[in-house]
Design an enzyme around this catalytic site. Structure first.
Site, PDB file in Angstrom:
ATOM      1  N   THR A  81      64.029  24.464  20.867  1.00 44.99           N
ATOM      2  CA  THR A  81      63.915  25.912  21.057  1.00 44.99           C
ATOM      3  C   THR A  81      64.897  26.418  22.100  1.00 44.99           C
ATOM      4  O   THR A  81      65.343  27.561  22.039  1.00 44.99           O
ATOM      5  CB  THR A  81      62.463  26.245  21.477  1.00 44.99           C
ATOM      6  OG1 THR A  81      61.613  25.851  20.414  1.00 44.99           O
ATOM      7  CG2 THR A  81      62.267  27.722  21.750  1.00 44.99           C
ATOM      8  N   TYR A 123      61.566  31.836  14.606  1.00 48.65           N
ATOM      9  CA  TYR A 123      62.928  31.518  15.044  1.00 48.65           C
ATOM     10  C   TYR A 123      63.310  30.176  14.471  1.00 48.65           C
ATOM     11  O   TYR A 123      62.474  29.467  13.895  1.00 48.65           O
ATOM     12  CB  TYR A 123      63.018  31.487  16.582  1.00 48.65           C
ATOM     13  CG  TYR A 123      62.255  30.340  17.200  1.00 48.65           C
ATOM     14  CD1 TYR A 123      60.880  30.403  17.398  1.00 48.65           C
ATOM     15  CD2 TYR A 123      62.919  29.158  17.541  1.00 48.65           C
ATOM     16  CE1 TYR A 123      60.183  29.337  17.931  1.00 48.65           C
ATOM     17  CE2 TYR A 123      62.214  28.089  18.087  1.00 48.65           C
ATOM     18  CZ  TYR A 123      60.854  28.178  18.273  1.00 48.65           C
ATOM     19  OH  TYR A 123      60.155  27.120  18.791  1.00 48.65           O
ATOM     20  N   THR A 176      60.637  20.786  22.788  1.00 44.61           N
ATOM     21  CA  THR A 176      59.483  20.419  23.614  1.00 44.61           C
ATOM     22  C   THR A 176      58.433  19.608  22.846  1.00 44.61           C
ATOM     23  O   THR A 176      57.613  18.937  23.468  1.00 44.61           O
ATOM     24  CB  THR A 176      58.819  21.686  24.199  1.00 44.61           C
ATOM     25  OG1 THR A 176      58.371  22.513  23.132  1.00 44.61           O
ATOM     26  CG2 THR A 176      59.778  22.444  25.095  1.00 44.61           C
ATOM     27  N   ASP A 177      58.452  19.672  21.505  1.00 34.53           N
ATOM     28  CA  ASP A 177      57.372  19.024  20.738  1.00 34.53           C
ATOM     29  C   ASP A 177      57.274  17.518  20.997  1.00 34.53           C
ATOM     30  O   ASP A 177      56.182  16.971  21.106  1.00 34.53           O
ATOM     31  CB  ASP A 177      57.568  19.254  19.235  1.00 34.53           C
ATOM     32  CG  ASP A 177      57.296  20.696  18.825  1.00 34.53           C
ATOM     33  OD1 ASP A 177      56.792  21.477  19.655  1.00 34.53           O
ATOM     34  OD2 ASP A 177      57.598  21.041  17.660  1.00 34.53           O
ATOM     35  N   LYS A 199      52.922  17.777  26.727  1.00 31.54           N
ATOM     36  CA  LYS A 199      52.845  19.180  26.309  1.00 31.54           C
ATOM     37  C   LYS A 199      51.380  19.492  26.056  1.00 31.54           C
ATOM     38  O   LYS A 199      50.717  18.789  25.291  1.00 31.54           O
ATOM     39  CB  LYS A 199      53.689  19.386  25.045  1.00 31.54           C
ATOM     40  CG  LYS A 199      53.788  20.836  24.607  1.00 31.54           C
ATOM     41  CD  LYS A 199      54.758  21.012  23.427  1.00 31.54           C
ATOM     42  CE  LYS A 199      54.877  22.498  23.090  1.00 31.54           C
ATOM     43  NZ  LYS A 199      55.861  22.736  21.997  1.00 31.54           N
ATOM     44  N   GLU A 253      32.595   0.661  25.900  1.00 32.38           N
ATOM     45  CA  GLU A 253      31.612   0.412  24.846  1.00 32.38           C
ATOM     46  C   GLU A 253      32.180  -0.595  23.854  1.00 32.38           C
ATOM     47  O   GLU A 253      31.454  -1.277  23.149  1.00 32.38           O
ATOM     48  CB  GLU A 253      31.260   1.726  24.137  1.00 32.38           C
ATOM     49  CG  GLU A 253      30.412   2.651  25.015  1.00 32.38           C
ATOM     50  CD  GLU A 253      30.100   3.963  24.325  1.00 32.38           C
ATOM     51  OE1 GLU A 253      29.307   3.957  23.369  1.00 32.38           O
ATOM     52  OE2 GLU A 253      30.652   4.991  24.752  1.00 32.38           O
TER      53      GLU A 253
HETATM   54  N1  ASP Z   1      59.680  22.847  17.615  1.00 36.49           N
HETATM   55  C1  ASP Z   1      60.487  22.996  18.799  1.00 36.49           C
HETATM   56  C2  ASP Z   1      61.100  21.649  19.102  1.00 36.49           C
HETATM   57  O1  ASP Z   1      60.419  20.793  19.542  1.00 36.49           O
HETATM   58  C3  ASP Z   1      59.662  23.502  19.921  1.00 36.49           C
HETATM   59  C4  ASP Z   1      60.386  23.653  21.245  1.00 36.49           C
HETATM   60  O2  ASP Z   1      61.482  23.173  21.458  1.00 36.49           O
HETATM   61  O3  ASP Z   1      59.790  24.277  22.148  1.00 36.49           O
HETATM   62  O4  ASP Z   1      62.263  21.468  18.867  1.00 36.49           O
END
Ligand code: ASP
Length: 348
Positions: A32, A45, A111-112, A184, A305
């Site tokens: 992103t 996007y 971020t994923d 995340k 457990e």
């Molecule tokens: N889907 C995006 C990615 O991981 C999300 C992001 O970058 O925030 O490339």
């Protein structure tokens, strides 16, 4: 004496070696942070649309922090991240950091799966020089895009000598996290990255870096793994547990050649009876089985457990399932012995 002479000569040439800027590489992979949108106010996007040069074009101030060079490794949403890109990225990071005139590397990333890539690099890169990962939650065309300041801060962290020897770092939303600890935690918020079990290592505000703690687990130079020895990664699947579960996915993983299974179990790694049975059978056949939890924080007790030693299971400590998968893939490059694998989980 020699140092002083060098200083005097450089001063007479108009270059001060004491205040010379560090040389930092920016390796871009997409995400992103490089995303673009038709509207500044739309949640729609496309990740990985902009080049690394255009990301740096948004932060001319960064040139004052370091001498920057940039390379595009890939340009994908990190939901498309795969072993081939990981190996290419890790080998390039290693090659750069092995050069005397490179002081640090910043990696732009979606971020994923950023936490997975960060932990992978944390375990395989052999260098004390800073490696800093950064992304954004809002695309570059969005109102109040968070990418430019995140990237500026990441370059500041990579340029700072305090960042040496701390393993791979993740810089997001003014916080500096250790690769092993960060995850995340929110689908859309800019403060999504948290180190739930430990808190962040420090903070970076408009380029001013402050560290408060560091990780005690093995990473980079002390890690048992080395990118120079890794040419491919074995298949390791994650099986997510739930009420009224079915064992079919365990059978499917085995039929498709999984060498290891990470269980995202309930609570303290607990399992529905039919899954427990299926995983016990898998472990008997020599497939490595790691118990982790779908909860998101806390560690797996050994025993709890479930008595791991009775079933030949490994406890995933406090790694979330996706990070346990990274460590298990690397562990399997060296051993299939559950006790030795447990030792990696207890120390890395
Ligand atoms: N889907 C995006 C990615 O991981 C999300 C992001 O970058 O925030 O490339």
């Amino acid at each position: 004496m020699r140092l002083l002479c060098k200083f005097v000569i450089l001063m007479s040439l108009g270059v001060c070696s004491v205040c010379a800027k560090p040389n930092v590489y920016i390796l871009a992979t997409g995400g992103t942070i490089a995303g673009s949108s038709k509207s500044a106010l739309s949640s729609a996007y496309k990740s990985g649309s902009l080049s690394v040069d255009s990301l740096l074009g948004a932060i001319p101030q960064a040139k004052e922090l370091a001498n920057l060079k940039a390379e595009q490794i890939s340009n994908i949403g990190s939901q498309e991240m795969n072993d081939a890109v990981w190996l290419k990225l890790a080998k390039r990071v290693q090659a750069l950091l092995s050069k005397k005139d490179v002081d640090g590397v910043v990696i732009t990333h979606g971020t994923d799966t950023m936490e997975e890539t960060a932990y992978f690099l944390n375990l395989v890169i052999k260098s004390a020089k800073p490696v800093v990962m950064v992304g954004a939650m809002r695309n570059a065309d969005s109102l109040s895009a968070d990418g430019p300041l995140n990237l500026y801060n990441a370059i500041a962290v990579a340029s700072d000598v305090q960042s040496k020897g701390k393993g791979v770092l993740v810089v997001m939303d003014d916080a500096i996290h250790a690769a092993r600890e960060v995850s995340k935690t929110n689908t859309t918020g800019v403060d999504t990255f948290k180190s739930l079990n430990s808190g962040p290592l420090g903070h970076v505000l408009y380029g001013h870096v402050r560290f408060y703690m560091q990780s005690l687990r093995k990473h980079t130079l002390e890690s048992a793994f080395d990118i120079a020895q890794i040419h491919d990664l074995p298949r390791v699947d994650i099986i997510y547990s739930h009420a009224n579960d079915h064992a079919d996915f365990v059978q499917s993983a085995l039929q498709h050649g999984a060498k290891g299974i990470v269980s995202a179990g309930m609570g303290n790694g607990n399992l529905y009876p039919s899954i427990l049975e299926a995983l016990a059978q898998a472990a008997k056949k020599g497939v490595a089985v790691v118990r982790s939890s779908r909860v998101g924080s806390g560690f797996i007790t050994r025993p709890g457990e479930i008595d791991d030693s009775q079933y030949g299971f490994v406890s995933g400590d406090n790694l979330n399932p996706q990070k346990a998968r990274v460590l298990l893939m690397l562990a399997l490059s060296q051993t299939h012995d559950p006790q030795k694998i447990q030792n990696y989980f207890d120390t890395h």
